[in-house]
Enzyme design. Structure first.
Site, PDB file in Angstrom:
ATOM      1  N   HIS A  71       2.794 -15.372  19.360  1.00 39.74           N
ATOM      2  CA  HIS A  71       2.988 -16.838  19.331  1.00 39.74           C
ATOM      3  C   HIS A  71       4.078 -17.271  20.331  1.00 39.74           C
ATOM      4  CE1 HIS A  71       0.280 -16.674  16.010  1.00 39.74           C
ATOM      5  NE2 HIS A  71       1.139 -16.095  15.211  1.00 39.74           N
ATOM      6  N   ASP A 101      -6.149 -13.619  15.369  1.00 40.98           N
ATOM      7  CA  ASP A 101      -5.157 -13.825  14.315  1.00 40.98           C
ATOM      8  C   ASP A 101      -5.771 -14.075  12.935  1.00 40.98           C
ATOM      9  OD1 ASP A 101      -2.918 -14.531  12.819  1.00 40.98           O
ATOM     10  OD2 ASP A 101      -2.074 -15.889  14.284  1.00 40.98           O
TER      11      ASP A 101
HETATM   12  C1  NGQ Z   1       0.766 -13.730   8.752  1.00 36.81           C
HETATM   13  N1  NGQ Z   1       0.222 -15.580  10.176  1.00 36.81           N
HETATM   14  O1  NGQ Z   1       1.565 -12.816   8.614  1.00 36.81           O
HETATM   15  O2  NGQ Z   1      -0.420 -13.626   8.433  1.00 36.81           O
HETATM   16  C2  NGQ Z   1       1.255 -15.014   9.367  1.00 36.81           C
HETATM   17  C3  NGQ Z   1       1.668 -15.985   8.311  1.00 36.81           C
HETATM   18  C4  NGQ Z   1       4.116 -15.631   7.986  1.00 36.81           C
HETATM   19  C5  NGQ Z   1       0.512 -16.333  11.232  1.00 36.81           C
HETATM   20  N2  NGQ Z   1       1.771 -16.456  11.520  1.00 36.81           N
HETATM   21  C6  NGQ Z   1       2.747 -15.522   7.408  1.00 36.81           C
HETATM   22  N3  NGQ Z   1      -0.372 -16.934  11.944  1.00 36.81           N
HETATM   23  O3  NGQ Z   1       4.278 -15.763   9.194  1.00 36.81           O
HETATM   24  O4  NGQ Z   1       5.051 -15.556   7.194  1.00 36.81           O
HETATM   25 ZN    ZN Z   2      -0.201 -13.079  12.817  1.00 37.89          ZN
END
Ligand code: NGQ
Ligand code: ZN
Length: 468
Positions: free
Chosen positions: A283, A334
């Protein structure tokens, strides 16, 4: 060793489109010869123009099965207070509830369906950023690497190459905050995480389709000390293994980081580690000019996931400045709200057009004046680097991972080669992928994965149990 010969009337080589290309592929799936302007002889003939397969550098496989479950604003059991309160953070609550009961068999079935979809859309390798390690009560399985083995098994069964990135997750927020209930299946200390890495490496050391690295989840989920411990431990096991981390995705995350340590996330990572070509910063949405320049100069890859970033309301990556500074990047699907390199590359450029009110914002010079050409080429290079495998280009020494475009697709049939990738990226709404080879083996023919039906049947069973 037997050599497989494949002839393509047109192929996208590192120097651009070439005509009458003969590929020699050895029995292990490596490209051992590339000759342009060659005679086909008795080689197998590719049925259309050939592109390198695209690496997908960021995946949370289980999330494929929740795509579509968090797109309604109605208040109720699944949500917070309705549309004004909906955000990344409420999506994350839905995700935590979804993950609470998943079994290893379900994870394997979901991952297999996802990887079939990736292959059919032209992805030939995946970086599995894997944090669902333990049983629902938070206890490790008898084999601490059980869940990682399931995504690797799905990759092997479907034929996609995989860089498995077991995630270090220790805390619920900056400053070693205690993890929440919803996070208990994710938690490891550095030594247990490194045990997972070691056992996976031992099991797959002879397999050119599998690489193992590590992913500290985010600066929220580790401390500077545990981050250092896992980076040092991984380096001792494999000095070039990939290291991925989520960073600076949400404004709240930036604000919380500043409140905790006085620095922004990207700044802080550069303060406590020295990100280099082994690293992928996933990101990196919210960066100052100085952070953008530092990341570009570091040789690390920015792991961009435009459709997920749009879906979660993250914000826009400073793409024009980063590419101007020579920054490396690749794409990932993702959360798998969309599984299509075409859609992610297109949205990457369209975000910039909408923000700047200009066109062809990410175009370069020469052949790369074509936005499609430049984006496809750079995403190949950055993706290959981030996954730590010899992929992403049709040249000697790389894996034979390639995509054959459908010669009957209207764009493919009519446009000159120098416009072909623009047509694919910007107008490839009907999937133009015909056949896909990974490591010298055909896994998709005529648009369909060899096991698509059986994999989907198992997926349907798994998800119906889950949602019952
Ligand atoms: C994840 N996903 O780990 O799946 C993360 C969300 C977080 C994205 N950042 C959870 N798109 O970052 O705490
Ligand atoms: Zn992720």
């Amino acid at each position: 060793m037997t050599i497989h010969k494949l002839f393509a009337q047109r192929a996208f080589l590192p120097g651009g489109w070439a005509e009458a290309v003969l590929f020699d592929v050895d029995g292990a799936g490596n490209i051992v010869g590339v000759t342009a302007n060659a005679a086909p002889g008795d080689a197998e003939r590719a049925k259309g123009p050939v592109l390198p397969g695209m690496p997908n550098l960021h995946s949370h496989a289980f999330q494929r099965a929740m795509a579509g479950l968090a797109e309604h604003a109605a208040p109720g059991i699944e949500r917070g207070g309705g549309r004004r309160d909906d955000s990344f953070w409420t999506w994350r609550e839905v995700m935590y509830r979804f993950v609470a009961t998943l079994t290893p068999d379900q994870v394997e079935a979901i991952a297999a369906q996802l990887y079939v979809e990736m292959l059919e859309s032209g992805y030939t390798a995946v970086g599995e950023f894997h944090y669902l390690h333990h049983a629902p009560d938070g206890q490790p399985y008898a084999d601490v690497a059980e869940m990682s083995r399931r995504t690797i098994a799905a990759a092997q069964a479907t034929g996609i190459g995989i860089s498995q990135l077991p995630v270090l997750y220790g805390y619920g927020g900056f400053g070693a905050q205690k993890a929440g209930e919803g996070q208990r299946r994710f938690l490891n200390d550095p030594s247990r995480l490194l045990r997972i890495v070691e056992t996976l490496k031992a099991s797959h050391k002879a397999d050119p389709q599998v690489r193992v690295g590590v992913a500290p989840h985010s600066l929220r989920a580790v401390t500077p000390e545990t981050l250092d411990e896992v980076v040092t431990g991984l380096t001792a096991l494999d000095a070039t293994a990939p290291l991925h981390i989520h960073i600076a995705e949400q404004v709240k995350e930036v604000d919380d980081c500043v409140a905790w340590c006085g620095r922004r996330p990207v700044e802080q990572l550069f303060e406590i580690q020295a990100p280099d070509a082994r690293w992928c910063l996933v990101h990196a949405t919210h960066m100052t000019d100085a952070e953008t320049s530092a990341l570009a100069a570091s040789g690390a890859v920015a792991g961009l996931c435009p459709t997920t970033e749009a879906n979660l309301g993250d914000g826009l990556f400073p793409a024009e400045q980063y590419l101007d500074a020579g920054g490396r990047w690749g794409i990932g699907s993702d959360s798998h709200i969309s599984v299509s390199p075409i859609e992610d590359l297109r949205l990457f450029e369209y975000g910039q057009r909408l923000a700047t009110r200009r066109r062809n914002v990410l175009a370069g010079e020469g052949d790369a004046a074509s936005v499609g050409h430049r984006l496809y080429q750079q995403a190949l290079a950055g993706g290959a680097q981030a996954l730590g495998r010899p992929i992403g280009a049709l040249e000697v020494g790389r894996r034979a991972d390639l995509v054959v475009l459908d010669p009957d697709h209207p764009a493919v049939a009519t446009l000159p080669p120098e416009r072909l990738l623009d047509a694919v990226v910007f107008a490839g709404n009907r999937n133009p992928v015909r056949d896909v080879m990974v490591g010298g083996r055909w896994v998709v023919t005529e648009g369909r994965h060899r096991d698509a039906e059986a994999v989907q049947a198992a997926y349907t069973t798994a998800v119906s149990q889950l949602l019952a």
